[in-house]
Design an enzyme around this catalytic site. Structure first.
Site, short mmCIF file in Angstrom:
data_model
loop_
_atom_site.label_atom_id
_atom_site.label_comp_id
_atom_site.label_asym_id
_atom_site.label_seq_id
_atom_site.Cartn_x
_atom_site.Cartn_y
_atom_site.Cartn_z
N LYS A 260 110.79 -3.91 88.34
CA LYS A 260 110.88 -5.29 87.82
C LYS A 260 111.86 -6.10 88.66
O LYS A 260 111.62 -7.27 88.97
CB LYS A 260 111.30 -5.25 86.34
CG LYS A 260 110.21 -4.67 85.44
CD LYS A 260 110.68 -4.28 84.04
CE LYS A 260 109.54 -3.58 83.29
NZ LYS A 260 109.91 -3.00 82.00
N GLN B 207 114.67 -2.40 77.89
CA GLN B 207 113.75 -1.32 78.28
C GLN B 207 113.68 -0.26 77.19
O GLN B 207 114.70 0.20 76.69
CB GLN B 207 114.22 -0.72 79.62
CG GLN B 207 113.26 0.28 80.24
CD GLN B 207 111.93 -0.33 80.68
OE1 GLN B 207 111.85 -1.51 81.00
NE2 GLN B 207 110.89 0.47 80.69
N ASP C 4 108.58 -9.73 76.74
CA ASP C 4 107.81 -8.50 76.51
C ASP C 4 106.73 -8.70 75.44
O ASP C 4 105.81 -7.90 75.32
CB ASP C 4 108.77 -7.42 75.96
CG ASP C 4 109.01 -6.30 76.95
OD1 ASP C 4 108.14 -6.07 77.82
OD2 ASP C 4 110.07 -5.65 76.84
N1 GUN Z 1 108.79 0.97 78.28
C1 GUN Z 1 107.54 1.26 78.73
N2 GUN Z 1 106.84 0.12 78.92
C2 GUN Z 1 107.64 -0.89 78.58
C3 GUN Z 1 107.48 -2.31 78.56
O1 GUN Z 1 106.43 -2.88 78.89
N3 GUN Z 1 108.58 -3.02 78.15
C4 GUN Z 1 109.73 -2.43 77.76
N4 GUN Z 1 110.73 -3.21 77.35
N5 GUN Z 1 109.91 -1.13 77.75
C5 GUN Z 1 108.86 -0.37 78.17
#
Ligand code: GUN
Length: 288
Positions: free
Chosen positions: A53, A97, A120
């Site tokens: 990211k 996350q 998200d």
């Molecule tokens: N963990 C696995 N996929 C994601 C996601 O798309 N967003 C977040 N915040 N955590 C994750």
């Protein structure tokens, strides 16, 4: 033989467009969009995801900050940090996350993020809006899958039978909802489903989001189906692989996404897109 759909190429197109929009803002000396990512603990896969990211932000010129906190961070500290970021006018998107350490209540954390900064799409308010078909931040992986389907022959999903394997809040449930909103007939299957192969063999579109290396092979797939593999796993040789056995699935499907270079890069591109949307909405409300 299936046509392989490289999400990485579609994601590159999308990011090029976002980069141009940010360059325009820069030219006009506007404030730039800013994403803050919070990572708690040393989960190896999570660290690799947040690095991806971060790289994407650099690539398109988006401001970003990675806040890494130790595994034993208290829930109250995390909630206080989120509160501070909610109130920070320079922050457009906040992403915590997942998964979180056991001692932190995930729901309380996701509730705490301001829905306007919830890039998200995990806040119950935004999930509710998605369920009702209202404009909102869509969760990034399902949004990326819909974008892939849009760009292949599946422009028209109406009347198609879509089968989803997996019922997570992050992928299975929201992708089922988006496919339903696009007029597909949707079946959700999971670990307790009886005769699962009988169902998957009826799928025009098969979405696999389970987290089990190569669980779905060619014998689960109808001739000519579209197969979307959301899994990111390590096999017995520590090699990256999906939930679909690519070699045997490729000879049955009409379209298939690979792992890596499939849905993963689309998830990140959609996060960038959501953050830019959050920025524009934020700027608009700041200007009254
Ligand atoms: N963990 C696995 N996929 C994601 C996601 O798309 N967003 C977040 N915040 N955590 C994750």
């Amino acid at each position: 033989m299936a046509e392989v759909i490289y999400g990485s190429e579609i994601a590159a197109d999308i990011k090029a467009d976002l980069k141009q929009q940010i360059a325009e803002l820069n030219k006009r000396n506007e404030r730039l969009p800013r994403l803050v990512v919070i990572l708690i603990g040393n989960h190896a896969a999570s660290l690799s995801y947040v690095k991806g990211k971060e790289r994407a932000c650099h690539e398109i010129g988006m401001e970003n900050e990675l806040i890494q906190l130790s595994e034993d961070t208290q829930e109250s500290e995390l909630l206080a940090l989120i509160d501070k970021l909610n109130q920070d006018a320079a922050v457009d998107g906040i992403l915590v996350q997942l998964p979180l350490p056991e001692h932190i209540n995930e729901s309380r954390v996701l509730y705490a993020i301001s829905p306007e900064k919830d890039v998200d799409g995990f806040h119950p308010y935004n999930i509710g809006r998605m369920m009702m078909g209202k404009p909102t931040f869509l969760p990034c992986t399902p949004k990326g899958i819909m974008e892939v389907l849009k760009r292949i022959s599946m422009k028209e999903l109406s009347g198609k039978h879509a089968v989803v394997i997996g019922r997570s809040n992050i992928v299975g449930k929201p992708i089922a909802q988006l496919l339903l909103a696009a007029n597909a007939t949707v079946t959700i299957t999971h670990s307790k489903t009886a005769n699962i192969k009988e169902i998957t063999k009826m799928a025009d579109i098969l979405i696999v989001a389970v987290g089990k290396p190569r669980m779905v092979d060619g014998s689960w797939i109808k001739e000519g189906a579209v197969v979307i593999d959301v899994g990111v796993n390590r096999d017995e040789n520590n090699k990256l692989c999906g939930d679909v056995d690519f070699a045997s699935a490729e000879s049955k499907a009409a379209y298939i996404t690979p792992v890596p270079k499939g849905i993963g890069p689309m998830t990140i591109a959609m996060l960038m897109s959501n953050t830019l949307d959050a920025y524009f909405a934020h700027q608009k409300s700041a200007q009254g």
